[in-house]
Enzyme design. Structure first.
Site, short mmCIF file in Angstrom:
data_model
loop_
_atom_site.label_atom_id
_atom_site.label_comp_id
_atom_site.label_asym_id
_atom_site.label_seq_id
_atom_site.Cartn_x
_atom_site.Cartn_y
_atom_site.Cartn_z
N VAL A 107 0.84 -1.20 0.00
CA VAL A 107 0.00 0.00 0.00
C VAL A 107 0.88 1.26 0.00
O VAL A 107 0.59 2.23 -0.70
CB VAL A 107 -0.99 -0.01 1.19
CG1 VAL A 107 -1.80 1.29 1.23
CG2 VAL A 107 -1.93 -1.20 1.09
N CYS A 108 1.96 1.24 0.76
CA CYS A 108 2.86 2.40 0.82
C CYS A 108 3.51 2.64 -0.55
O CYS A 108 3.66 3.78 -0.99
CB CYS A 108 3.93 2.19 1.88
SG CYS A 108 3.26 1.99 3.55
N ASP A 109 3.89 1.56 -1.20
CA ASP A 109 4.45 1.62 -2.55
C ASP A 109 3.43 2.28 -3.49
O ASP A 109 3.76 3.24 -4.21
CB ASP A 109 4.78 0.19 -2.99
CG ASP A 109 5.26 0.07 -4.43
OD1 ASP A 109 4.45 0.35 -5.35
OD2 ASP A 109 6.40 -0.33 -4.63
#
Length: 167
Positions: A59-61
């Protein structure tokens, strides 16, 4: 104080919740070249601050890639991603993924940003997923604390808030 969960379990956020209308609190983070950057360095331009737990997660990516794509369309707007990752890891990830419109900043040293914005997850020493938009004077015009840290933030609202401020 914002309440969030991480993988379904409640976590403790350290610091004061930042709200729309507040003057953004000061903080110091590190660039990928280990130089200090503070709120004062961001003033003078509309600023989007995308906060993530760790650059090396799905998700951060995706969040960082999305804001990188949007940054290319925004014009004269600062766009930062802040996490507790080491600056070297952030630089490696950006280089490997062609991220050149978003500047990654590290809060790993003392969690100054995390405490100032109320996003420091005490149990994990990570930052809670959140997004802030500041006007050119450092006033908060958009703030989102994502209630489940493994979920995506709203992407459209902060982009709209930033676009409304660009003259």
């Amino acid at each position: 104080m914002a309440e969030i969960t991480f993988k379904g379990g409640p976590v403790t956020l350290v610091g004061q919740e930042v709200k729309v209308g507040d003057q953004a609190p000061d903080f110091t983070v590190l660039t990928n070249s280990l130089e200090e950057k503070s709120l004062a360095d961001m003033k003078g331009k509309v600023t989007i601050i995308s906060v993530i737990p760790s650059i090396d997660t799905g998700v951060c990516d995706a969040q960082t890639r999305r804001f990188n794509e949007e940054a290319a369309k925004l014009g004269d707007v600062n766009v930062y991603t802040i996490s507790a990752d080491l600056p070297f890891a952030q630089a490696r990830w950006c280089g490997a993924n062609g991220i050149d419109k978003v500047e990654t900043l590290s809060d790993h040293r003392d969690m100054s940003f995390g405490e100032a914005f109320g996003v420091y997850i005490k149990e994990l020493r990570l930052l809670a997923r959140s997004v802030f938009v500041l006007d050119e004077n450092g006033k908060v015009v958009y703030a989102e604390y994502v209630s489940e840290a493994t979920n995506h933030p709203n992407y459209e609202k902060p982009i709209e808030a930033a676009k409304a401020l660009v003259k």
